[in-house]
Design a protein around this motif. Sequence first.
Motif, PDB file in Angstrom:
ATOM      1  N   VAL A 143     -81.017 -68.136  -7.926  1.00 12.44           N
ATOM      2  CA  VAL A 143     -79.724 -67.554  -7.564  1.00 12.44           C
ATOM      3  C   VAL A 143     -78.993 -68.584  -6.714  1.00 12.44           C
ATOM      4  N   SER A 144     -77.777 -68.929  -7.082  1.00 14.78           N
ATOM      5  CA  SER A 144     -76.964 -69.765  -6.182  1.00 14.78           C
ATOM      6  C   SER A 144     -75.683 -69.011  -5.887  1.00 14.78           C
ATOM      7  N   PHE A 145     -75.197 -69.165  -4.673  1.00 16.96           N
ATOM      8  CA  PHE A 145     -74.016 -68.374  -4.297  1.00 16.96           C
ATOM      9  C   PHE A 145     -73.140 -69.106  -3.292  1.00 16.96           C
ATOM     10  N   LEU A 146     -71.881 -68.717  -3.310  1.00 20.84           N
ATOM     11  CA  LEU A 146     -70.892 -69.285  -2.390  1.00 20.84           C
ATOM     12  C   LEU A 146     -70.602 -68.221  -1.334  1.00 20.84           C
ATOM     13  N   PRO A 147     -71.112 -68.401  -0.109  1.00 28.47           N
ATOM     14  CA  PRO A 147     -70.886 -67.361   0.905  1.00 28.47           C
ATOM     15  C   PRO A 147     -69.399 -67.256   1.243  1.00 28.47           C
ATOM     16  N   ALA A 148     -68.956 -66.037   1.521  1.00 27.55           N
ATOM     17  CA  ALA A 148     -67.568 -65.844   1.951  1.00 27.55           C
ATOM     18  C   ALA A 148     -67.525 -66.132   3.443  1.00 27.55           C
ATOM     19  N   THR A 149     -66.743 -67.117   3.848  1.00 23.63           N
ATOM     20  CA  THR A 149     -66.773 -67.508   5.263  1.00 23.63           C
ATOM     21  C   THR A 149     -65.543 -67.013   6.025  1.00 23.63           C
ATOM     22  N   ASP A 150     -64.385 -67.006   5.372  1.00 24.49           N
ATOM     23  CA  ASP A 150     -63.141 -66.713   6.092  1.00 24.49           C
ATOM     24  C   ASP A 150     -62.766 -65.235   6.019  1.00 24.49           C
ATOM     25  N   ILE A 151     -63.729 -64.347   6.290  1.00 22.04           N
ATOM     26  CA  ILE A 151     -63.441 -62.906   6.230  1.00 22.04           C
ATOM     27  C   ILE A 151     -63.911 -62.242   7.524  1.00 22.04           C
TER      28      ILE A 151
END
Length: 556
Positions: A340-348
């Motif tokens: 599993v690879s993912f792009l974390p949501a940072t600007d929330i």
Amino acid sequence: MEKQPKLLSSQLLLKNRLFEVTLQRATLSWKDTPAAGRRRASGGINGTLKVGSYCVPVSEIIAVRETEVDSRTKDDGRWQKMSQASAGTHPFAFTVSYVDRGSRHRWRCSDVTFHCPDGALCHQWVQTIKEQLLLLTNRPKHLLVYINPFGGKQQGKRIYEQKVAPLFSRASISTDVIVTERANHARDHLRTDADLKKYDGVVCVGGDGMFSEVIHGLISRTQREAGVDENCPEEKLVPCDLRIGIIPAGSTDCICYATVGVNDPITSALHIIVGDSQALDVCSVHHNSTFLRYSVSLLGYGFYGDVLTDSERKRWMGPARYDISGLKTFLTHNYYEGTVSFLPATDILGTPRDKTKCRAGCYVCQDSEWRLSEDKQLCKLDEDVLDQEEDGRWQVIRSKFLAINAASMSCACPRSPKGLSPAAHLADGTADLILVRKCSRLDFLRHLLRHTSKDDQFDLAFVEVHRVRRFRFTPKHCESDSELDLKESGKKLFSHICRDHPACGCATVNSNWNCDGEILQHAAIEVRVHCQLVKLFARGIEELPVFEDPCCPSAI
Ligand SMILES: CCCCCCCCCCCCC/C=C/[C@@H](O)[C@H](COP(=O)(O)O)NC(=O)CCCCCCCCCCCCCCC
Ligand SMILES: Nc1ncnc2c1ncn2[C@@H]1O[C@H](COP(=O)(O)OP(=O)(O)O)[C@@H](O)[C@H]1O
Ligand SMILES: [Ca+2]
């Protein structure tokens, strides 16, 4: 603040008692006159105040009409005997139908009938309320309705005809109704045939599968008309204009439950009538640059994929099929290997472990809406820079999993009132990626049981949750040769062929993705969340029933 003038104020008779009735500041209110003060009104209706005062915002009035005066009048659904004297002194009447809040987010349509001493006054009241209603521009006038006669317990048609259609006609909403004749009938009709300019919204009567058909039709149509290629995973999709209403008549009804707070056809019909609006995130799912499907609730590989695959063979059981297949899948206890690879949501603003939840008027979703409008102003160059920044932030996890779930909303439903990810947001542009690693049956049961109690289902060593904007999954057998030794890659080639020929039996090493109740044909997928791509006739779950919240602070 300057006090606004009263639009209307009269002493009118209600259930043989005189009430001071006023229409001002977009609110209709009525309270006992001092003479009648000793005999207090009772009952828990909308805006009830303890001293016999009531108020209803005009935005929650369904309709108003002049009524025939009989010596018997029907108020609140019960026949009241009206004294001959009252009928004599107040021979004209009008009835207001309004939203009445019950327990657990349930709405009902209640009637109140006021008796007037003369016809001109009665007519003036009706006209003034009608004029106020006409100022509400967010209400739909003409709707396109799709009914799945086979969803849930096969009650869709009856539910619509008996509970919903009478309310729509009372609210002067006209409809074109299509009872579907096959799966994907609604999707295909929306995608190509329907004359959408005629309508203010689309309504589906059925379950999550029916809603899925409607969003597929609407999103595809919108992208085609805007010249956007759905097959390109990098494309920014264009939001759909038409709002969608869901009349729950399905098996899980999670989208309705998570956006309204209850799966009740009358409540949903009333949210449609008052013209509520709630934006919703949509995930696009691709396999090798080919578009597969959209998802708004659950994308689940492993446990929920297997439950769905097994339950499809048991459709005849109705909603209970999920419990039987759930138990069977739990006992089978399969695990699946992959990356599993993912792009974390940072600007929330939120995190998946927050105690606060997404509720009506959610500030986390409002903040995302604001960012979305800012993003629209970004030029292409900035987007490229952002893409490069994104590349460095991807995280990769290779492991053995019992379940990989992505919830772009809480997925609250009657089975689990807090849902798969209780703190997920309806419209923040992210999904919560829940990874349940291989563990014992007992541990997995503890995790499952926590979906039905107050305990935190993520507070377990084998569970992790990430708030993401994008993710990819590659099952072990699909991983590139460079990551595997020769022997493994031989197996990979074999199992890959076998996926397309299930008869050879290798399919057991793989699961399928459950995408809002549909099985995906590919296990290796790439997912991207599109912030607020569609809008519903809903307002999110209300924090408090209004009668616990003084709605007319100036009334006492
Ligand atoms: C032991 C109790 C465990 C309860 C765990 C409940 C978690 C429920 C989370 C459900 C999330 C649902 C997300 C929505 C999915 C729908 O899009 C989709 C389609 O709905 P539709 O047919 O109405 O069109 N529905 C589904 O995929 C159904 C998922 C339902 C899964 C139910 C699983 C029940 C598990 C029971 C396990 C029993 C173990 C007992 C051991 C003694
Ligand atoms: N007339 C029809 N005949 C057969 N299947 C249909 C028909 N209309 C819709 N469907 C399909 O039925 C499936 C289940 O519908 P849904 O309304 O979600 O009920 P449930 O919640 O019980 O699964 C959906 O995949 C939908 O595409
Ligand atoms: Ca979300």
